[in-house]
Motif scaffolding. Structure first.
Motif, PDB file in Angstrom:
ATOM      1  N   VAL A   1      33.277  28.802  41.071  1.00  0.00           N
ATOM      2  CA  VAL A   1      32.999  30.172  40.653  1.00  0.00           C
ATOM      3  C   VAL A   1      32.765  31.042  41.879  1.00  0.00           C
ATOM      4  O   VAL A   1      31.995  30.682  42.768  1.00  0.00           O
ATOM      5  CB  VAL A   1      31.762  30.235  39.725  1.00  0.00           C
ATOM      6  N   THR A   2      33.456  32.183  41.931  1.00  0.00           N
ATOM      7  CA  THR A   2      33.199  33.197  42.952  1.00  0.00           C
ATOM      8  C   THR A   2      32.762  34.474  42.246  1.00  0.00           C
ATOM      9  O   THR A   2      33.134  34.708  41.089  1.00  0.00           O
ATOM     10  CB  THR A   2      34.446  33.470  43.805  1.00  0.00           C
TER      11      THR A   2
ATOM     12  N   GLY B   1      41.158  37.797  47.642  1.00  0.00           N
ATOM     13  CA  GLY B   1      41.739  37.480  48.933  1.00  0.00           C
ATOM     14  C   GLY B   1      41.130  36.242  49.551  1.00  0.00           C
ATOM     15  O   GLY B   1      40.375  35.502  48.898  1.00  0.00           O
ATOM     16  N   PRO B   2      41.426  35.996  50.826  1.00  0.00           N
ATOM     17  CA  PRO B   2      40.892  34.808  51.517  1.00  0.00           C
ATOM     18  C   PRO B   2      39.371  34.780  51.556  1.00  0.00           C
ATOM     19  O   PRO B   2      38.764  33.703  51.606  1.00  0.00           O
ATOM     20  CB  PRO B   2      41.484  34.934  52.926  1.00  0.00           C
TER      21      PRO B   2
ATOM     22  N   GLN C   1      37.009  41.001  45.925  1.00  0.00           N
ATOM     23  CA  GLN C   1      36.708  42.285  46.536  1.00  0.00           C
ATOM     24  C   GLN C   1      37.000  43.393  45.542  1.00  0.00           C
ATOM     25  O   GLN C   1      37.885  43.254  44.685  1.00  0.00           O
ATOM     26  CB  GLN C   1      37.541  42.500  47.812  1.00  0.00           C
ATOM     27  N   LEU C   2      36.259  44.480  45.656  1.00  0.00           N
ATOM     28  CA  LEU C   2      36.483  45.638  44.801  1.00  0.00           C
ATOM     29  C   LEU C   2      37.530  46.523  45.466  1.00  0.00           C
ATOM     30  O   LEU C   2      37.352  46.977  46.599  1.00  0.00           O
ATOM     31  CB  LEU C   2      35.172  46.409  44.600  1.00  0.00           C
ATOM     32  N   GLY C   3      38.645  46.733  44.774  1.00  0.00           N
ATOM     33  CA  GLY C   3      39.733  47.544  45.311  1.00  0.00           C
ATOM     34  C   GLY C   3      39.552  49.016  45.012  1.00  0.00           C
ATOM     35  O   GLY C   3      38.427  49.522  44.891  1.00  0.00           O
ATOM     36  N   GLN C   4      40.667  49.715  44.861  1.00  0.00           N
ATOM     37  CA  GLN C   4      40.633  51.159  44.627  1.00  0.00           C
ATOM     38  C   GLN C   4      39.898  51.466  43.331  1.00  0.00           C
ATOM     39  O   GLN C   4      39.975  50.723  42.353  1.00  0.00           O
ATOM     40  CB  GLN C   4      42.062  51.711  44.572  1.00  0.00           C
ATOM     41  N   THR C   5      39.188  52.588  43.328  1.00  0.00           N
ATOM     42  CA  THR C   5      38.349  52.970  42.192  1.00  0.00           C
ATOM     43  C   THR C   5      38.719  54.364  41.704  1.00  0.00           C
ATOM     44  O   THR C   5      39.004  55.257  42.503  1.00  0.00           O
ATOM     45  CB  THR C   5      36.863  52.928  42.576  1.00  0.00           C
TER      46      THR C   5
END
Length: 475
Positions: A319-320, A378-379, A383-387
């Motif tokens: 889990v991440t 990603g590696p 991550q939270l991308g564009q919002t």
């Protein structure tokens, strides 16, 4: 006197006097009489009055044609064809599985029952398709006759256009068309805006169905939950379905149940069975709320008791997590709501479409309006991308989903009807509150709703039942 014309001449003979006496005028009928110096003549043609009643009749005929030939009727036919397109390959696949079945006849009777139901559905679809096609053919003939009659009436009415208004307008239209063609031959800078939602299927036009309505393996046991297909499945799992029921207080879940075919999901035969997230429930990695999706072999959901997104890899069993911005509302602080109630622990809504995974949530800073963000993997983990920030209040909606980069929101119209009323295009930033797409609910409340780009289906979970609808696109 010998009359040479059919016109009526009104002759006003005025006797000129030097005093301020009133003129004495007389109406007489004259022929080729030459006017005198003190005579004024006006000639009126015996013109036929404009037939307004015929114009009103023509306008009514045009309105009737517009009502009879509507896009909705075309979509009805297309929906039936899409239904056959979906069911025929499924029937062929089920028949192939039955022929290759080597279980000693254990599930043979059950498989035959499923195939019998599929044949019944196909027969009913064919009957509806035949009736619809015949109706459309008859309507096309009637409409063709109406258009011919309207064209003839308009040509007759054009004869009354004594001031040449219609002809001049037609000339202007031709000149405008020629001017546009001339301009189009000149180099024009391409638009900087991307296409609508960057959708290869064209615009979202309608929802048809329901196509699937089943209580599955546990009829009436789990009120809240989610189900669907992985838009980016591992090799060999293209036809698999997943199911996550909330098992405790309509709030938690700690496993994913898998089905190798749609038929096994409908009849409740789970192969390969459960994949456990954690042995106990609840824990930090427990699923909280029904807004769950699967993408690329991983389950995305709201982590238990925190404002974070969890990603559970079904292969590695790891889990991440992704921490959402400060001020994100969770633990039933900003739920989806219907006409009668709000759905607990629906603060975070996960969604998938052709491009990946999205999270829809609210924050204190946005005063409860919907916020949309890309979820990137990603590696270094999630991550939270564009919002994108919208002006739609979360609790005014019952559910949201993504399709081709466009956010759609629904609201409950009644216990039988749901409306897709809102859209936000991430490609153009265009926001609409008048989408106006209605679809039938099998049960009053839809607790989860997600779009599957694999087969352009909407998968909904409603009061312990799994329901799917076909999304009708422009192409």
């Amino acid at each position: 006197m010998e009359l040479k014309t059919l016109s009526v001449r009104i002759v006003l003979e005025c006797t000129m006097k030097s005093s301020l006496l009133l003129s004495l005028c007389a109406l007489v009928t004259v022929s080729q009489q030459s006017p005198t110096r003190d005579t004024c003549e006006c000639e009126l043609s015996n013109a036929q009055p404009f037939p307004y009643d015929k114009l009103n009749t023509t306008q009514k005929s045009v309105a009737d044609c517009n009502n009879n030939v509507s896009p909705q009727k075309t979509l009805d036919l297309e929906s039936l064809l899409l239904g056959l397109e979906r069911r025929l390959p499924q029937l062929e696949e089920d028949m192939s599985e039955l022929e290759q079945d080597d279980d000693g006849g254990v599930y043979g009777v059950l498989a035959l029952h499923v195939i019998e139901n599929e044949l019944t559905e196909i027969r009913l679809l064919m009957e509806r398709l035949n009736v619809t096609t015949a109706t459309h053919r008859q309507q096309a003939q009637i409409t063709t006759q109406q258009i011919s009659a309207i064209r003839a009436e308009l040509q007759q009415l054009e004869a009354y256009d004594t001031l040449q208004v219609v002809k001049r307008d037609q000339t202007n239209q031709r000149l405008k068309r020629d001017l546009d063609q001339c301009r189009n031959r000149q180099p024009i800078a391409p638009s900087t805006l991307p296409p609508y939602g960057a959708c290869p299927h064209g615009r979202f036009q309608n929802v048809s169905g329901p196509r699937i309505f089943t209580a599955g393996e546990y009829p009436g046991s789990f009120k809240y939950g989610a189900w669907g297909q992985d838009p980016k499945p591992e090799k060999g799992k293209e036809d698999w379905y997943w199911y996550v029921p909330l098992t405790s207080s309509n709030r938690f879940a700690h496993y994913v149940r898998q089905y190798s075919t749609l038929s096994s999901l409908v009849v409740g035969i789970s192969v390969p069975g459960n994949v456990m997230i954690h042995a106990s429930n609840p824990t930090t990695n427990t699923v909280q709320g029904p807004n769950v999706v699967m993408y690329a072999g991983a389950l995305y959901y709201n982590c238990y008791n925190v404002d974070s997104v969890c990603r559970f890899n079904l292969t590695s069993r790891t889990v991440t997590t992704l921490q959402l911005p400060k001020g994100t509302r969770f633990n039933s602080k900003s739920n989806f709501c219907s006409l009668d109630e709000c759905f607990p622990f629906t603060d975070l809504d996960l969604a998938t479409d052709e491009s990946g995974v999205w999270v829809i949530y609210t924050t204190n800073q946005d005063h409860g309006n919907l916020v949309l963000s890309r979820v990137e993997h990603g590696p270094e983990g999630l991550q939270l991308g564009q919002t994108w920030r919208t002006s739609l209040f979360k609790q005014a909606t019952t559910n949201t989903f993504m399709a081709c980069g466009v956010l759609y929101a629904t609201r409950s119209v009644s216990k039988e009807t749901e409306e897709i009323f809102y859209s936000y295009d991430t490609a153009t930033g265009q926001e609409k509150f008048n989408v106006g797409i209605f679809f039938q609910k099998m049960l009053p409340n839809i607790y989860s709703l997600n779009y599957s780009p694999v087969d352009q289906m909407l998968h909904s979970y409603a009061d312990a039942n799994m329901v799917s609808y076909k999304v009708v696109f422009e192409y």
